[in-house]
Design a protein around this motif. Structure first.
Motif, PDB file in Angstrom:
ATOM      1  N   VAL B 395       0.872  -1.183   0.000  1.00 27.49           N
ATOM      2  CA  VAL B 395       0.000   0.000   0.000  1.00 27.49           C
ATOM      3  C   VAL B 395       0.905   1.227   0.000  1.00 27.49           C
ATOM      4  O   VAL B 395       1.826   1.322   0.820  1.00 27.49           O
ATOM      5  CB  VAL B 395      -0.922   0.033   1.250  1.00 27.49           C
ATOM      6  CG1 VAL B 395      -1.782   1.291   1.245  1.00 27.49           C
ATOM      7  CG2 VAL B 395      -1.789  -1.211   1.318  1.00 27.49           C
ATOM      8  N   THR B 396       0.677   2.125  -0.924  1.00 23.50           N
ATOM      9  CA  THR B 396       1.493   3.340  -1.024  1.00 23.50           C
ATOM     10  C   THR B 396       0.609   4.549  -0.754  1.00 23.50           C
ATOM     11  O   THR B 396      -0.393   4.741  -1.442  1.00 23.50           O
ATOM     12  CB  THR B 396       2.089   3.447  -2.442  1.00 23.50           C
ATOM     13  OG1 THR B 396       2.792   2.234  -2.712  1.00 23.50           O
ATOM     14  CG2 THR B 396       3.055   4.606  -2.553  1.00 23.50           C
ATOM     15  N   THR B 397       0.993   5.345   0.243  1.00 22.22           N
ATOM     16  CA  THR B 397       0.157   6.494   0.619  1.00 22.22           C
ATOM     17  C   THR B 397       0.988   7.769   0.664  1.00 22.22           C
ATOM     18  O   THR B 397       2.035   7.789   1.315  1.00 22.22           O
ATOM     19  CB  THR B 397      -0.457   6.266   2.019  1.00 22.22           C
ATOM     20  OG1 THR B 397      -1.163   5.045   2.000  1.00 22.22           O
ATOM     21  CG2 THR B 397      -1.397   7.381   2.400  1.00 22.22           C
ATOM     22  N   PRO B 398       0.540   8.827  -0.012  1.00 25.12           N
ATOM     23  CA  PRO B 398       1.262  10.103   0.101  1.00 25.12           C
ATOM     24  C   PRO B 398       1.059  10.707   1.486  1.00 25.12           C
ATOM     25  O   PRO B 398      -0.032  10.582   2.067  1.00 25.12           O
ATOM     26  CB  PRO B 398       0.619  10.979  -0.975  1.00 25.12           C
ATOM     27  CG  PRO B 398      -0.714  10.369  -1.225  1.00 25.12           C
ATOM     28  CD  PRO B 398      -0.617   8.925  -0.904  1.00 25.12           C
ATOM     29  N   VAL B 399       2.094  11.359   2.000  1.00 20.61           N
ATOM     30  CA  VAL B 399       2.040  11.946   3.351  1.00 20.61           C
ATOM     31  C   VAL B 399       2.455  13.416   3.280  1.00 20.61           C
ATOM     32  O   VAL B 399       3.564  13.721   2.842  1.00 20.61           O
ATOM     33  CB  VAL B 399       3.005  11.209   4.315  1.00 20.61           C
ATOM     34  CG1 VAL B 399       2.953  11.816   5.704  1.00 20.61           C
ATOM     35  CG2 VAL B 399       2.689   9.728   4.368  1.00 20.61           C
ATOM     36  N   PRO B 400       1.594  14.349   3.702  1.00 24.69           N
ATOM     37  CA  PRO B 400       2.025  15.750   3.750  1.00 24.69           C
ATOM     38  C   PRO B 400       2.944  15.986   4.952  1.00 24.69           C
ATOM     39  O   PRO B 400       2.687  15.463   6.033  1.00 24.69           O
ATOM     40  CB  PRO B 400       0.721  16.535   3.928  1.00 24.69           C
ATOM     41  CG  PRO B 400      -0.379  15.534   3.993  1.00 24.69           C
ATOM     42  CD  PRO B 400       0.212  14.191   4.140  1.00 24.69           C
ATOM     43  N   VAL B 401       3.994  16.744   4.725  1.00 20.68           N
ATOM     44  CA  VAL B 401       4.917  17.101   5.803  1.00 20.68           C
ATOM     45  C   VAL B 401       4.481  18.462   6.337  1.00 20.68           C
ATOM     46  O   VAL B 401       3.903  19.261   5.602  1.00 20.68           O
ATOM     47  CB  VAL B 401       6.365  17.151   5.253  1.00 20.68           C
ATOM     48  CG1 VAL B 401       7.359  17.575   6.317  1.00 20.68           C
ATOM     49  CG2 VAL B 401       6.742  15.793   4.701  1.00 20.68           C
ATOM     50  N   SER B 402       4.783  18.730   7.606  1.00 16.70           N
ATOM     51  CA  SER B 402       4.278  19.977   8.204  1.00 16.70           C
ATOM     52  C   SER B 402       5.052  21.210   7.756  1.00 16.70           C
ATOM     53  O   SER B 402       5.089  22.211   8.449  1.00 16.70           O
ATOM     54  CB  SER B 402       4.283  19.874   9.732  1.00 16.70           C
ATOM     55  OG  SER B 402       5.589  19.716  10.198  1.00 16.70           O
ATOM     56  N   LEU B 403       5.668  21.157   6.621  1.00 21.72           N
ATOM     57  CA  LEU B 403       6.303  22.325   6.018  1.00 21.72           C
ATOM     58  C   LEU B 403       5.614  22.531   4.683  1.00 21.72           C
ATOM     59  O   LEU B 403       5.632  21.626   3.828  1.00 21.72           O
ATOM     60  CB  LEU B 403       7.804  22.082   5.816  1.00 21.72           C
ATOM     61  CG  LEU B 403       8.574  23.167   5.086  1.00 21.72           C
ATOM     62  CD1 LEU B 403       8.579  24.460   5.883  1.00 21.72           C
ATOM     63  CD2 LEU B 403      10.012  22.736   4.834  1.00 21.72           C
ATOM     64  N   ALA B 404       4.994  23.691   4.526  1.00 19.16           N
ATOM     65  CA  ALA B 404       4.133  23.918   3.369  1.00 19.16           C
ATOM     66  C   ALA B 404       4.808  23.534   2.060  1.00 19.16           C
ATOM     67  O   ALA B 404       5.908  23.977   1.762  1.00 19.16           O
ATOM     68  CB  ALA B 404       3.707  25.381   3.320  1.00 19.16           C
ATOM     69  N   GLY B 405       4.138  22.672   1.312  1.00 19.09           N
ATOM     70  CA  GLY B 405       4.622  22.307  -0.009  1.00 19.09           C
ATOM     71  C   GLY B 405       5.571  21.129  -0.039  1.00 19.09           C
ATOM     72  O   GLY B 405       6.122  20.818  -1.091  1.00 19.09           O
TER      73      GLY B 405
END
Lengths: 365, 416
Positions: B395-405
């Motif tokens: 399973v591959t899931t994109p993860v946002p990091v807490s630094l914008a962009g």
């Protein structure tokens, strides 16, 4: 011979029967098999919808990080997008109004979210055929004055952020599906509005100028110089702010420090001659009539408190000093996600005050 | 007779026809059974297998989602959010303050995935983006004559060094010159090289120079010798920060550059070395302690650099008097200085540098940058490495990091 022919006829008939039964059976079983094949194959729509849901979750997380970062930035400015937000201007309490704070938080969140959306192509979402167009409005819903003015802050440690207007999440492969509704995120644990409401109320009640006056009176000792008395009074003001955020169990998570930008006891106007007025906010909030608009907090009652203690500006008899000062109020209770990592939420309060002189009476009187 | 023969033939023929018919019928029935077995029942079996596999895949997918979107009780944040924050911090453990405490994201993921997939049946890795915090350096520079060559070297090379470092990361430097500013001259020719002053350092967006006067640091500069008072100087720099102010999430570095004790090495007013104990030099130790306290309060890591004090210096004095002299006091009285510099370095997590030549400053600063660069974990890893020769579901899931962009990806593997 006749018997043999009759047998042969029967066999032929049987063969025809078998053939018919075979064809019928095949068609029946093949139909089931086709259904089997259908249910074993994941439908294209399923894949697209699943990716769309993933993108929604992903964007919601982006929205949460954006609002959290925005709260840190706006608190550092003192509540608005103006880098120095003066809460006292020429002695008059001038805290930012709720709509100014909402406007600033909304705009800054939108900018951060825009940064996330612009780099979406660098994420795994691009491989899933997902594209997102920018949201034009971010709605902010805070827990409300009643919850935030309580000593127990547990009901005012978050706020809701909603992305709306224009945002469209599209999945192009394997089939096209899209979502154009709002996204909402609960930004926790962030005491941004707890600070705002308490500071607003305190400022409207001239909490800072009163605590400085108290400090000056408490330092009526002939051995103290004017500078020492002022220092003492400002420390008292810091104590006042720390007490404002004391927890019901007596714990203090808020620390106060002050930074004097200018002070003059001889010529007070040298330090009070600062352009500390903010331009009036003319733009309307973009989400008033939209889904997140459950914020209609009436703070006018607090104005009455201020008016009742003597009008717009509490002027004292003579001037003790003119000061331009920043109070740094640091909330160490929780770390807030920001563009600089998890940090303490720091509210910076700028003030320009003409400190009124307090008469020192002889001790035995 | 002939009829009998014909009858017998007809019966034989009938028997043959009958036998053939049943034979054909049997073959036809067997053929149909084989066909049904091969094409229909086999297909149904394969379909059944696929249905089972599909269910397992869906289960793995749902399991991953249920963990990633589960809320961690103490922080109130989803596991996906925690992974994004950990990716920014570059560490498995994230500190959320005194109420929530520290959360080990790896451990939180482990017990949750163990419950869903079973222990030893899964593996997760999340590559962490190389986010480096800004490095803010404050130099506190001794401005006595013996530092003429060191300051000259620094002025010549520091702008290029910082510019070079900024190719890969954000570095800024503010140079605080202690009060004084000896007038330097060239040995032998006595050519006037000018005073040790900020005019030697070109002002840039990332490089500033400020004289450490009383207006910059209230209380500093009143009385006594201050051109070597790097103890109080570092206290001022720690408190006031660099010209742009301290950033919240930056690495704060303090570098005192001197060849004497805080407030000078002239012990008891004479040209003698002091005893190697702080009590023999109380005022200087107080200055050092001020520096340590302010550094600790402002999270400043101090890397003191001891300039080589042994050599001849040339200085110009008012009235055109030129003096060339050997810095014997500084050269011979280094033990206590080394002790003091090590003391502040140890207390703040830094390291002392003993410079042999003025040119060593540049390499020493490079070493400082390397040593303060946080050791980030390249990826967040949890679970057991997948065994070979097993069917692995991913399973591959994109993860946002807490630094914008900024984004990363979570790769989750599961096997039976």
């Amino acid at each position: 011979m006749k018997k043999g022919v009759a047998y042969s006829t029967l066999v032929i008939l049987a063969l025809v029967g078998i053939l018919l039964v075979s064809v019928w059976s095949y068609s029946q079983l093949a139909t089931g098999s086709r259904f089997g094949a259908t249910i074993t194959q994941r439908q294209k729509e399923d894949i697209s919808i699943s990716n769309l849901e993933l993108a929604k979750q992903f964007m919601t997380q982006n929205l949460k990080f954006s609002s959290s970062s925005a709260s840190v930035d706006i608190a550092a400015n003192g509540g608005t997008q103006v880098p120095k937000t003066y809460w006292y201007c020429d002695d008059a309490p001038t805290p930012p109004e709720l709509n100014e704070v909402h406007f600033a938080l909304s705009n800054t969140t939108r900018n951060y979210l825009g940064a996330y959306i612009s780099t979406l192509s660098e994420s795994e979402l691009k491989n899933l055929g997902v594209s997102v167009s920018p949201y034009n409005c971010i709605g902010i819903a805070d827990p409300g004055r009643d919850n935030c003015l309580k000593k127990d802050t547990s009901n005012c440690e978050s706020f809701t952020s909603s992305a709306m207007q224009g945002g469209l999440i599209e999945v192009s492969t394997p089939t096209y599906v899209s979502y154009s509704g709002d996204l909402a995120a609960d930004v926790a644990t962030d005491r941004f509005f707890n600070f705002y409401y308490k500071l607003y109320k305190d400022t409207k009640e001239s909490g800072l100028t009163r605590s400085i006056a108290t400090g000056l009176r408490d330092s009526c000792d002939t051995t103290n110089t004017a500078a020492q008395r002022l220092q003492f009074a400002l420390e008292k003001a810091c104590d006042h702010y720390e007490a404002l955020f004391e927890e019901p169990d007596g714990k203090k998570y808020v620390t106060c420090e002050f930074e004097i930008l200018c002070t003059d006891t001889v010529n007070p106007t040298a330090c009070t001659n600062v352009d500390c007025e903010r331009p009036e906010l003319t733009q309307a909030l973009c989400w008033k009539s939209s889904s997140a608009a459950k914020i209609n907090v009436d703070l006018s009652a607090l104005n009455k408190v201020f008016d009742s203690i003597g009008g717009k500006v509490v002027r004292a008899q003579a001037s003790f000093a003119g000061i331009e000062i920043i109070f740094h109020l640091t909330d160490t209770k929780y770390k807030v996600s920001s563009a600089k990592g998890p940090v303490d939420l720091i509210w910076n309060l700028y003030a320009v005050i003409d400190v009124a002189n307090q008469e020192c009476r002889p001790i035995n009187s | 007779m002939i009829d009998n023969i014909n009858n017998r033939r007809s019966r034989k023929k009938a028997v043959v026809f009958e036998t053939m018919s049943f034979l054909i019928l049997s073959i036809a029935i067997i053929g149909v059974i084989i066909m049904l077995r091969v094409y229909l029942v086999g297909g149904a079996g394969r379909s059944f297998g696929l249905v089972v596999e599909r269910h397992v895949e869906e289960g793995v997918y749902a399991g991953a989602n249920s963990v990633l979107y589960a809320t961690e009780e103490r922080s109130g944040k989803t596991m996906l959010e925690l992974i994004g924050i950990a990716a920014y911090v570059g560490n498995d453990t994230v500190d959320f303050g005194p109420v929530v405490g520290k959360i080990n994201v790896q451990k939180e993921l482990e017990w949750r995935f163990d419950k869903i997939y079973g222990k030893g049946k899964w593996y997760l890795h999340v590559p962490q983006p190389d986010i480096q915090p800004e490095i803010q350096i404050v130099f506190v520079v001794d401005t006595s004559t013996s530092l003429c060559d060191d300051v000259e070297e620094m002025a010549k090379n520091l702008p290029f060094l910082i510019e070079d470092l900024r190719q890969t990361r954000k570095v800024t430097a503010t140079i605080y010159l202690l009060l004084g500013g000896a007038n330097c001259c060239k040995l032998g020719t006595h050519e006037d090289l000018g005073p040790i002053a900020c005019s030697r350092f070109p002002e840039k967006e990332y490089l500033h120079c400020v004289g450490l006067t009383a207006s910059v640091c209230p209380g500093f500069g009143s009385g006594g010798q201050r051109d070597e008072d790097w103890g109080n100087g570092i206290a001022c720099a720690a408190k006031g920060g660099p010209k742009e102010g301290w950033e919240d999430f930056s690495i704060k570095v303090g570098i005192p550059l001197s060849d004497e004790l805080p407030q000078g090495s002239e012990c008891l007013g004479g040209n003698t070395c002091c005893a190697d104990s702080p009590s023999s030099y109380a005022a200087q130790h107080i200055a050092l302690q001020n520096g340590i306290n302010a550094s600790l309060k402002n999270n400043l890591i101090v890397f003191p650099m001891r300039a080589n004090p042994c050599g001849t210096v040339c200085s110009l004095y008012a009235g055109g008097q030129t003096i060339e002299r050997y810095t014997d006091l500084q050269c011979n009285c280094g033990n206590l200085l080394t002790q003091y510099m090590n003391e502040i370095a140890d207390a703040t997590g830094g390291k002392m540098f003993n410079l042999k030549n003025p040119t060593d400053v540049v390499n020493a600063v490079k070493d400082v940058i390397t040593s303060v660069t946080p050791k980030r974990k390249p990826e967040l890893v949890a679970g057991t490495q997948p065994p070979v020769r097993v069917d692995i579901r991913t399973v591959t899931t994109p993860v946002p990091v807490s630094l914008a962009g900024v984004y990363t990806t979570a790769y989750i593997y599961q096997w039976s």
